[in-house]
Structure formats: structure tokens, C-alpha cells
Scaffold this motif. Structure first.
Motif, PDB file in Angstrom:
ATOM      1  N   TRP A  16     -15.749   2.872   9.795  1.00  0.00           N
ATOM      2  CA  TRP A  16     -14.891   3.979   9.389  1.00  0.00           C
ATOM      3  C   TRP A  16     -15.672   5.255   9.081  1.00  0.00           C
ATOM      4  O   TRP A  16     -15.095   6.245   8.643  1.00  0.00           O
ATOM      5  CB  TRP A  16     -14.062   3.593   8.169  1.00  0.00           C
ATOM      6  CG  TRP A  16     -13.206   2.397   8.393  1.00  0.00           C
ATOM      7  CD1 TRP A  16     -13.342   1.167   7.814  1.00  0.00           C
ATOM      8  CD2 TRP A  16     -12.072   2.291   9.262  1.00  0.00           C
ATOM      9  NE1 TRP A  16     -12.376   0.307   8.277  1.00  0.00           N
ATOM     10  CE2 TRP A  16     -11.578   0.973   9.162  1.00  0.00           C
ATOM     11  CE3 TRP A  16     -11.430   3.177  10.121  1.00  0.00           C
ATOM     12  CZ2 TRP A  16     -10.474   0.536   9.880  1.00  0.00           C
ATOM     13  CZ3 TRP A  16     -10.334   2.739  10.843  1.00  0.00           C
ATOM     14  CH2 TRP A  16      -9.861   1.433  10.719  1.00  0.00           C
ATOM     15  N   PRO A  25      -6.918   6.813   9.455  1.00  0.00           N
ATOM     16  CA  PRO A  25      -5.801   5.878   9.358  1.00  0.00           C
ATOM     17  C   PRO A  25      -6.292   4.481   9.726  1.00  0.00           C
ATOM     18  O   PRO A  25      -7.113   4.319  10.622  1.00  0.00           O
ATOM     19  CB  PRO A  25      -4.803   6.400  10.399  1.00  0.00           C
ATOM     20  CG  PRO A  25      -5.147   7.844  10.570  1.00  0.00           C
ATOM     21  CD  PRO A  25      -6.642   7.921  10.374  1.00  0.00           C
ATOM     22  N   GLY A  26      -5.832   3.489   9.015  1.00  0.00           N
ATOM     23  CA  GLY A  26      -6.279   2.124   9.254  1.00  0.00           C
ATOM     24  C   GLY A  26      -7.338   1.672   8.275  1.00  0.00           C
ATOM     25  O   GLY A  26      -7.562   0.476   8.109  1.00  0.00           O
ATOM     26  N   ASP A  27      -8.006   2.616   7.616  1.00  0.00           N
ATOM     27  CA  ASP A  27      -9.009   2.275   6.605  1.00  0.00           C
ATOM     28  C   ASP A  27      -8.270   2.037   5.287  1.00  0.00           C
ATOM     29  O   ASP A  27      -8.277   2.859   4.379  1.00  0.00           O
ATOM     30  CB  ASP A  27     -10.045   3.396   6.485  1.00  0.00           C
ATOM     31  CG  ASP A  27     -11.165   3.074   5.512  1.00  0.00           C
ATOM     32  OD1 ASP A  27     -11.136   1.994   4.886  1.00  0.00           O
ATOM     33  OD2 ASP A  27     -12.075   3.918   5.374  1.00  0.00           O
ATOM     34  N   SER A  28      -7.619   0.894   5.220  1.00  0.00           N
ATOM     35  CA  SER A  28      -6.763   0.605   4.064  1.00  0.00           C
ATOM     36  C   SER A  28      -7.551   0.439   2.776  1.00  0.00           C
ATOM     37  O   SER A  28      -7.054   0.776   1.697  1.00  0.00           O
ATOM     38  CB  SER A  28      -5.904  -0.635   4.326  1.00  0.00           C
ATOM     39  OG  SER A  28      -6.723  -1.751   4.587  1.00  0.00           O
ATOM     40  N   SER A  80     -10.225   2.149   1.815  1.00  0.00           N
ATOM     41  CA  SER A  80     -10.453   3.490   1.271  1.00  0.00           C
ATOM     42  C   SER A  80      -9.154   4.097   0.755  1.00  0.00           C
ATOM     43  O   SER A  80      -9.144   4.753  -0.290  1.00  0.00           O
ATOM     44  CB  SER A  80     -11.079   4.407   2.317  1.00  0.00           C
ATOM     45  OG  SER A  80     -12.422   4.030   2.548  1.00  0.00           O
ATOM     46  N   ALA A  81      -8.057   3.887   1.470  1.00  0.00           N
ATOM     47  CA  ALA A  81      -6.768   4.395   1.002  1.00  0.00           C
ATOM     48  C   ALA A  81      -6.409   3.794  -0.352  1.00  0.00           C
ATOM     49  O   ALA A  81      -5.884   4.496  -1.236  1.00  0.00           O
ATOM     50  CB  ALA A  81      -5.676   4.110   2.033  1.00  0.00           C
ATOM     51  N   ASN A  82      -6.706   2.515  -0.544  1.00  0.00           N
ATOM     52  CA  ASN A  82      -6.435   1.877  -1.838  1.00  0.00           C
ATOM     53  C   ASN A  82      -7.264   2.502  -2.953  1.00  0.00           C
ATOM     54  O   ASN A  82      -6.765   2.724  -4.057  1.00  0.00           O
ATOM     55  CB  ASN A  82      -6.706   0.375  -1.765  1.00  0.00           C
ATOM     56  CG  ASN A  82      -5.673  -0.369  -0.964  1.00  0.00           C
ATOM     57  OD1 ASN A  82      -4.567   0.100  -0.760  1.00  0.00           O
ATOM     58  ND2 ASN A  82      -6.047  -1.543  -0.477  1.00  0.00           N
ATOM     59  N   ASP A  98      -5.789   5.866  -3.789  1.00  0.00           N
ATOM     60  CA  ASP A  98      -4.572   5.694  -4.599  1.00  0.00           C
ATOM     61  C   ASP A  98      -4.927   5.402  -6.052  1.00  0.00           C
ATOM     62  O   ASP A  98      -4.328   5.964  -6.968  1.00  0.00           O
ATOM     63  CB  ASP A  98      -3.707   4.561  -4.038  1.00  0.00           C
ATOM     64  CG  ASP A  98      -3.024   4.928  -2.734  1.00  0.00           C
ATOM     65  OD1 ASP A  98      -2.926   6.131  -2.416  1.00  0.00           O
ATOM     66  OD2 ASP A  98      -2.597   3.992  -2.023  1.00  0.00           O
ATOM     67  N   ARG A 157      -6.585  11.298   7.656  1.00  0.00           N
ATOM     68  CA  ARG A 157      -5.566  11.585   6.643  1.00  0.00           C
ATOM     69  C   ARG A 157      -6.253  12.385   5.559  1.00  0.00           C
ATOM     70  O   ARG A 157      -7.345  12.039   5.134  1.00  0.00           O
ATOM     71  CB  ARG A 157      -4.998  10.291   6.075  1.00  0.00           C
ATOM     72  CG  ARG A 157      -4.220   9.516   7.136  1.00  0.00           C
ATOM     73  CD  ARG A 157      -3.324   8.480   6.559  1.00  0.00           C
ATOM     74  NE  ARG A 157      -2.383   9.095   5.632  1.00  0.00           N
ATOM     75  CZ  ARG A 157      -1.762   8.443   4.662  1.00  0.00           C
ATOM     76  NH1 ARG A 157      -1.972   7.167   4.494  1.00  0.00           N
ATOM     77  NH2 ARG A 157      -0.915   9.050   3.878  1.00  0.00           N
TER      78      ARG A 157
END
Length: 177
Positions: A34, A136-139, A141-143, A146, A166
Motif C-alpha cells: 500500500w 482504497p482497499g487498505d482497510s 489504515s482506514a481503521n 477512523d 482516499r
């Protein structure tokens, strides 16, 4: 710059003996998928990364910290702040980023270290906003974003590598440190 201690981590400037452990992290395709163009980095490229991060510390008063486990002294990876140069929507803004060795995933280290980096940005450097641009798809990092309270603010395309991004930001005056 003082070191930052969290309950489990030490965030500090880079040392000569960090090169080989970071190079091992950078050699893992799963860790690097990523980041940038998604390919592993060589020992020489890792040395260049550390040199660039140290230069940013000297020039900007912030940069990517080495993340060390307090209990063992192991280098877990890197986390910190940098001046984004792309995508154009973020150029010149202060961004947060991280990379940890795969063995350290799923234990809350990225969130713990990133939270400390945001506190550093606000309390020690007076930075009022921080951004991030995961793919997108790097969940994972998104977590983390958040958990930090960062909000999605749109999307962009990486002008160098061509993949979608994103865009996230947080106003640190509202950050709950």
C-alpha cells in the motif's frame, strides 16, 4: 526533540542500527503493498528513506519517528508526520503515515503510535490540521484513521503511480488527545 513514550512504545529519531531492521520491514511485499508503487525497497532505498526522514526533522521540526517496542527494544517500524508533495490536493499540507513490520500488525501499535504523533503535532509543534491519503482497499489504515477521528474529505489520484487515493483530514483543535 524529546522521545515520546506511550504505554508500549518509544517514538524516537533514527539511529544507525535501525537500518537493517527497517530494511527487513521494507523487503516484505505484504508490508509495502500500500506504500508508494507497492514494491519492496532495497537496503539502499531504505537508507535513503531514513536520510530523507532525518532531513525533514532538521528542516521542518517533525518527521517520521522510529517506533521501538519498550519491552524488547525491537524496531517495529515508522510513524510520523511529513510534508505531502502529492497528490496536488494535499501538496504542502502536513500528512501522517506509518509502516510496521507484519509481525506487529493487529496489536494496536499503529493506532497507539499514530495517536502519539497527532498529539505531538498539536501540542509540541502547533500544527492545526493533519491529512492522510491511503489507497482504497487498505482497510487496516482506514481503521487506524477512523480511530484517530480523521474524516474522509474526498478522493484523488496519485499522479506518480496512477492509483486512486482516499483523502482524510483532522482539525487538531478538535482532536481528543
Amino acid at each position: 526533540m524529546n522521545d515520546i513514550r506511550t504505554p508500549r512504545l518509544l517514538l524516537r529519531r533514527w539511529q544507525e542500527d535501525d537500518l537493517l531492521p527497517l530494511a527487513e520491514i521494507h523487503a516484505d511485499p505484504t508490508v509495502m503493498q500500500w506504500i508508494g508503487d507497492g514494491r519492496p525497497r532495497s537496503l539502499e532505498e531504505t537508507a535513503e528513506d531514513i536520510e530523507a526522514w532525518e532531513e525533514e526533522w532538521d528542516e521542518e521540526g517533525f518527521g517520521l519517528f522510529a517506533v521501538e517496542l519498550l519491552g524488547s527494544g525491537e524496531l517495529a517500524g515508522a510513524v510520523g508526520l511529513y510534508v505531502a508533495d502529492s497528490p496536488p490536493e494535499l501538496a504542502g499540507r502536513i500528512a501522517i503515515g506509518w509502516r510496521l513490520g507484519r509481525v506487529y500488525w493487529g496489536q494496536g501499535y499503529a493506532s497507539e503510535a499514530a495517536h502519539a504523533a497527532l498529539e505531538f503535532a498539536l501540542q509540541d509543534r502547533g500544527i492545526d490540521q493533519v491529512v492522510a491519503a491511503p489507497r482504497p482497499g487498505d482497510s487496516a489504515s482506514a481503521n487506524v484513521l477512523d480511530k484517530l477521528g480523521m474524516k474522509a474529505e474526498g478522493s484523488a489520484q496519485d499522479p506518480v503511480h496512477g492509483h486512486d487515493l482516499r483523502l482524510y483530514s483532522i482539525d487538531l483543535t478538535e482532536f481528543e488527545g
